[in-house]
Structures are given as C-alpha cells and as structure tokens.
Design a protein around this motif. Structure first.
Motif, PDB file in Angstrom:
ATOM      1  N   GLN A  95       4.089   6.001  -5.030  1.00 18.49           N
ATOM      2  CA  GLN A  95       4.411   6.134  -6.453  1.00 18.49           C
ATOM      3  C   GLN A  95       3.422   7.073  -7.141  1.00 18.49           C
ATOM      4  O   GLN A  95       3.824   7.958  -7.888  1.00 18.49           O
ATOM      5  N   VAL A  96       2.157   6.868  -6.891  1.00 16.27           N
ATOM      6  CA  VAL A  96       1.141   7.699  -7.549  1.00 16.27           C
ATOM      7  C   VAL A  96       1.284   9.157  -7.130  1.00 16.27           C
ATOM      8  O   VAL A  96       1.274  10.067  -7.967  1.00 16.27           O
ATOM      9  N   VAL A  97       1.446   9.392  -5.835  1.00 15.45           N
ATOM     10  CA  VAL A  97       1.553  10.767  -5.334  1.00 15.45           C
ATOM     11  C   VAL A  97       2.824  11.439  -5.856  1.00 15.45           C
ATOM     12  O   VAL A  97       2.785  12.583  -6.335  1.00 15.45           O
ATOM     13  N   SER A 154      10.740   1.677   0.295  1.00 18.20           N
ATOM     14  CA  SER A 154       9.695   0.702   0.601  1.00 18.20           C
ATOM     15  C   SER A 154      10.298  -0.618   1.046  1.00 18.20           C
ATOM     16  O   SER A 154       9.839  -1.233   2.010  1.00 18.20           O
ATOM     17  N   PHE A 202       2.589   1.694  -3.578  1.00 19.70           N
ATOM     18  CA  PHE A 202       1.749   2.166  -4.676  1.00 19.70           C
ATOM     19  C   PHE A 202       1.205   3.574  -4.449  1.00 19.70           C
ATOM     20  O   PHE A 202       1.182   4.379  -5.373  1.00 19.70           O
ATOM     21  N   THR A 203       0.787   3.888  -3.227  1.00 20.52           N
ATOM     22  CA  THR A 203       0.299   5.249  -2.988  1.00 20.52           C
ATOM     23  C   THR A 203       1.428   6.262  -3.113  1.00 20.52           C
ATOM     24  O   THR A 203       1.227   7.352  -3.657  1.00 20.52           O
ATOM     25  N   ILE A 218       0.840  -1.202   0.000  1.00 18.78           N
ATOM     26  CA  ILE A 218       0.000   0.000   0.000  1.00 18.78           C
ATOM     27  C   ILE A 218       0.868   1.243   0.000  1.00 18.78           C
ATOM     28  O   ILE A 218       0.639   2.191  -0.757  1.00 18.78           O
TER      29      ILE A 218
END
Length: 76
Positions: free
Chosen positions: A22-24, A63, A19-20, A16
């Motif tokens: 990376q997107v941000v 991470s 991925f969050t 979690i």
C-alpha cells in the motif's frame, strides 16, 4: 473499520505484504500523477483519489488471495 475486519483473516506475512504494498503503490501513484503527468491536487483531484481507491481494492484482493490465513477445523 473495514481494514480491521480484513486484517483478521491475513497471516503475519500477509499483513506485512499488504502494508508495504500500500505504501509503495500509493507513493508511486502520487509521483506519477503529481510529477510525471504534471497535475496539481486541485486539477487532478478526481484522478488522484480514483487511483488510490482502485489501488486499495486491487491490492486488498491480491493480499487476501495469496496470504489468507488457513483455517484449522477440528473434526470430532
């Protein structure tokens, strides 16, 4: 393919977080390059993609460092 190998060693919280983050960070980098620095994808292509690769490498390392799944070894 490389992400699948990497994700195998992360905990659920780590996936979690990964991925969050990376997107941000990708969205923030795109905003900075395209709006703040006022580049287009034609002019700032090298800067944009170099930043994306750099963010990916650093965020993957963080991470893995903080959310690695603990291995349990049975000693017999």
């Amino acid at each position: 393919m490389l992400e699948q190998l990497f994700l195998k060693y992360l905990s659920k919280k780590g996936k979690i977080f990964y991925f969050t983050g990376q997107v941000v960070l990708f969205g923030l980098w795109a905003f900075i390059v395209l709006k703040v620095l006022n580049h287009s994808l034609e002019n700032g292509r090298e800067l944009f993609y170099t930043g994306l690769i750099g963010i990916w490498v650093v965020w993957t390392g963080l991470s893995f460092l903080f959310f690695r799944e603990k291995e349990t070894k049975n000693i017999e």
